[in-house]
Design a protein around this motif. Sequence first.
Motif, PDB file in Angstrom:
ATOM      1  N   ALA A   1       1.247   2.333  -3.607  1.00  0.00           N
ATOM      2  CA  ALA A   1       0.013   2.318  -4.394  1.00  0.00           C
ATOM      3  C   ALA A   1      -0.056   3.546  -5.298  1.00  0.00           C
ATOM      4  O   ALA A   1       0.053   4.679  -4.825  1.00  0.00           O
ATOM      5  CB  ALA A   1      -1.206   2.286  -3.470  1.00  0.00           C
TER       6      ALA A   1
ATOM      7  N   PHE B   1      -5.658   0.117  -6.688  1.00  0.00           N
ATOM      8  CA  PHE B   1      -4.562  -0.696  -6.149  1.00  0.00           C
ATOM      9  C   PHE B   1      -4.647  -0.786  -4.631  1.00  0.00           C
ATOM     10  O   PHE B   1      -4.377  -1.844  -4.045  1.00  0.00           O
ATOM     11  CB  PHE B   1      -3.227  -0.093  -6.568  1.00  0.00           C
TER      12      PHE B   1
ATOM     13  N   SER C   1      -4.575  -4.064  -2.259  1.00  0.00           N
ATOM     14  CA  SER C   1      -3.486  -4.304  -1.303  1.00  0.00           C
ATOM     15  C   SER C   1      -3.940  -4.123   0.133  1.00  0.00           C
ATOM     16  O   SER C   1      -3.679  -4.988   0.989  1.00  0.00           O
ATOM     17  CB  SER C   1      -2.314  -3.370  -1.617  1.00  0.00           C
TER      18      SER C   1
ATOM     19  N   SER D   1       0.818  -1.213   0.000  1.00  0.00           N
ATOM     20  CA  SER D   1       0.000   0.000   0.000  1.00  0.00           C
ATOM     21  C   SER D   1       0.849   1.259   0.000  1.00  0.00           C
ATOM     22  O   SER D   1       0.381   2.325  -0.423  1.00  0.00           O
ATOM     23  CB  SER D   1      -0.926   0.000   1.226  1.00  0.00           C
TER      24      SER D   1
END
Length: 515
Positions: A106, A111, A115, A103
């Motif tokens: 990201a 995303f 994640s 993360s």
Amino acid sequence: MGSPQGSNNIRKPLDGGWGWAIVVACFLAQLLAYGSPQSVGVIYPEWLSAFQESKAMTAWVGSLVSGVGLIASPICSACVVNFGARPVTIFSGVMVSGGLMLSAFAPNIPFLIFSYGLVVGLGCGLVYAATLTITCQYFDKRRGLALGIVTTGTSVGGFLYATAQNELIELFGLEGCLLIIGALALNIIACAGPMRPLVLPAYYLRQRAAALEQVEGHLYDKAPLAEEPIKPANEKQPQACHMLITIETKDPLAYEKTLLSCSALVKLIKTKQKDYCRYICSISELLQDRVFMALCVSLFLYALGAYPPLLFMEDVAQTRGLVETVSVIPLVSITAICAGVGKLALGAMADLPFVNSVLLYAFTLTGSGSALLLIPVTRSYAGLQVLSAALGFFSGNWSLTPYVTTEVVGIERFTQAHGILMLFGGFGIMLGSPVVGFLYDWTQSYDLAFYLSGGGVLLGGLCLFLSSLPCLDRPKPQPPQPQPDLLQPPEVLRPEPPHPDPEYPSTCDMVASVA
């Protein structure tokens, strides 16, 4: 033969001793796993300013991280039963740590949904299932106290991580904060060390049984080899192709064996189909219960309306101009620490003999709904702090769900009913925050969202209260008892067959409990 094997696979709970080391390890595992998801409201404003997405889209990250673990609870429980608490905890530590570190890099909100929402959420669900299972194995008489201490780790983690993440964001930025939190989550692997199982996992038992069968098969195969005559050295050895043909011609029953294996497979599929059909019928019977159905609906409405303040309270204070940035003690920290107090206090109240746990749960829903309705009319930061404390205390009613479920459906159907209940709660948590974010994007205000949330939670509490009233129970008609015919000879009046021993349940009951 069955008794010694069962005594080797299952040991008596200790109710102390090494069990308290298990409690400490499980407490720390839940603290490290749920610390960041429980204080996600501190990171939410940073995500809004970094990615410039809508509040509804960004809210999916925080809602999924808490909802996925509940929705996938049957899968997580099956993993613990098959592989054990220690391997599952190690794997979940890798998932939580990897999801947090991913993360940090990201590039966009989708995303982050993968994640942080899915990977970290599923890892937290695995930690939760493993810690509760291993704690129940080690405790029997003190199980309630042990589970209360373990589940308080989520609240303590939310309290500590809210302040820690706020300071880390100021010092190292959002990316550095997530990397450091992900590195701390690797300590979940160390927490798995003390989790010595008292009940052997099903996968280990299957592997051991297969190894024993293989050893026995080798012993039986080697017996006739000694009777074969030794061929002289000058005799011509057959070629490999002739040996294969000879082996095939020496086994004329191979086709029949294949047919027998196929018929056995079909028979097994039919048996499993009947068992799962019976399981689905039992689920439909549970949903036909008035109080249990009201409990499912009320939990869905509560999760739909009472979880969004955990994500949006800091943003509410900033949009109203009550604070410029997140304070030293964030509102999320107040909610988390009061949730821990509420879990212990409400759990102790449920143990009192004169307290009805269903009515107590309905009271907590009413209190949460009233606090949600007061958020739009509160214009001071101190008022938001008081409401956050009230919402946190009433959110301790999650510790009441086992008591309420047991009182409604009985201990025999607790596992199945509690799984259905958590499924409703998971969907409510997953949908609540995006709905509130969508309403804010539509009206540019949180007032309508909190009015609807509070009204929904109040409606759920009222439905549960009315459904639990004894005046609505209809008396069940008792079937007429058959009178024995005295004119028949005495040998016709035979006694009923004895009931099966509860220690040896049938295969259908075992399949239903596993499902």
